[in-house]
Design an enzyme around this catalytic site. Sequence first.
Site, PDB file in Angstrom:
ATOM      1  N   GLU A 198      -2.638   3.502  -4.830  1.00 54.89           N
ATOM      2  CA  GLU A 198      -2.125   3.469  -6.207  1.00 54.89           C
ATOM      3  C   GLU A 198      -2.035   4.846  -6.848  1.00 54.89           C
ATOM      4  O   GLU A 198      -1.031   5.179  -7.479  1.00 54.89           O
ATOM      5  CB  GLU A 198      -2.995   2.557  -7.079  1.00 54.89           C
ATOM      6  CG  GLU A 198      -2.716   1.087  -6.882  1.00 54.89           C
ATOM      7  CD  GLU A 198      -3.255   0.253  -8.032  1.00 54.89           C
ATOM      8  OE1 GLU A 198      -2.633   0.241  -9.106  1.00 54.89           O
ATOM      9  OE2 GLU A 198      -4.310  -0.380  -7.850  1.00 54.89           O
ATOM     10  N   HIS A 214     -14.544  -3.379  18.573  1.00 57.10           N
ATOM     11  CA  HIS A 214     -14.126  -4.284  19.639  1.00 57.10           C
ATOM     12  C   HIS A 214     -12.612  -4.438  19.709  1.00 57.10           C
ATOM     13  O   HIS A 214     -12.110  -5.321  20.406  1.00 57.10           O
ATOM     14  CB  HIS A 214     -14.807  -5.644  19.450  1.00 57.10           C
ATOM     15  CG  HIS A 214     -16.291  -5.556  19.545  1.00 57.10           C
ATOM     16  ND1 HIS A 214     -16.972  -5.750  20.728  1.00 57.10           N
ATOM     17  CD2 HIS A 214     -17.233  -5.232  18.612  1.00 57.10           C
ATOM     18  CE1 HIS A 214     -18.268  -5.583  20.518  1.00 57.10           C
ATOM     19  NE2 HIS A 214     -18.445  -5.262  19.240  1.00 57.10           N
ATOM     20  N   ARG A 294       4.946  -7.900 -10.639  1.00 58.00           N
ATOM     21  CA  ARG A 294       4.248  -8.669 -11.681  1.00 58.00           C
ATOM     22  C   ARG A 294       5.232  -9.540 -12.454  1.00 58.00           C
ATOM     23  O   ARG A 294       4.967 -10.711 -12.744  1.00 58.00           O
ATOM     24  CB  ARG A 294       3.541  -7.711 -12.646  1.00 58.00           C
ATOM     25  CG  ARG A 294       2.273  -7.083 -12.124  1.00 58.00           C
ATOM     26  CD  ARG A 294       1.725  -6.083 -13.123  1.00 58.00           C
ATOM     27  NE  ARG A 294       0.508  -5.449 -12.648  1.00 58.00           N
ATOM     28  CZ  ARG A 294       0.031  -4.316 -13.149  1.00 58.00           C
ATOM     29  NH1 ARG A 294       0.679  -3.700 -14.137  1.00 58.00           N
ATOM     30  NH2 ARG A 294      -1.089  -3.799 -12.678  1.00 58.00           N
TER      31      ARG A 294
END
Length: 311
Positions: A198, A214, A294
Amino acid sequence: MNNPYENWINFFQEALNTNIPSIEKIEELVYLGIGGSGIPGRILEILELPVKYQLFRGYKVKVNEKSTVIAVSYSGNTTETIFALLTSLKKTRKAIVITSGGKIEEIASKHNLPVIKLPKGLQTRFVFPYIFTYLIRIINEGLGTNYNVNELVEGIKDYSKLNEISGILASQIIGKIPIIYSSTFLPIAERFKQEINENAKYPAFYNELPEANHNEIELYSYPSPYTFYPIVIVSDKLDEESANLINAYKIYPLYQSILKNIASLTLLAGLTSVKLAMLLGVKPEQLNIIPKIREKTFKLFEGDINADQNL
């Protein structure tokens, strides 16, 4: 932009001194929030609370009549959180809202929910000290825990040291893709990634130790068209060994106290991202695409939210 992280010690102090509503006993805890309003709830997981705790960062939520819901939306207009709160209120009336205003405060008023107000005029990611301090105060009262909330302030008093480390980190990251690893402090590794995304508009990723040992660790065994820069927030010997194996930059928590370390590491993430933004010549406070999504999200949920509000 004035660096808002320079004011964090004042933000923590203000949140310590602000009166909050009385909190009833908490049997189960649910946190609703997304983005900068959601990450405090993620970081709360580090504390391993003595009751069932669930974090929902989206519009889907599962609650029951025992659940105490903490709904956090800095703007007060976060569509996913509003929808999740309205859904929750169909099952439980035990809810607390943390916001600077907006639609969610109107909903809280309609349903007689306690509200903790945040200061207006900042980007959500900058108000972490307020939100997290209020969370600790809520759980201390509602769960009977005894976390020393003053340690959040104490954790960032060595600002100059954190500022120095952030400058080193930012200069090392530029031109590379940082991947932040941790075990105990995995939620703060995620915060690092978010802050870099951001504030610096720059790619960053995070992963969990020892899980990455792993699978992802093989990234570092062959030449790649990408230049990765591994960073490990070290909390135990296995983190240390993992960091050594991939020649990672190591961040060591400064304190024995978990709250001090949460405060200092979270501040370090913010400072690093702002330093990186300065090196890249971008404005940390400016958002370009997030406001667009948004708006689109609100349009998708507007009808459902309006219908639920009228129930």
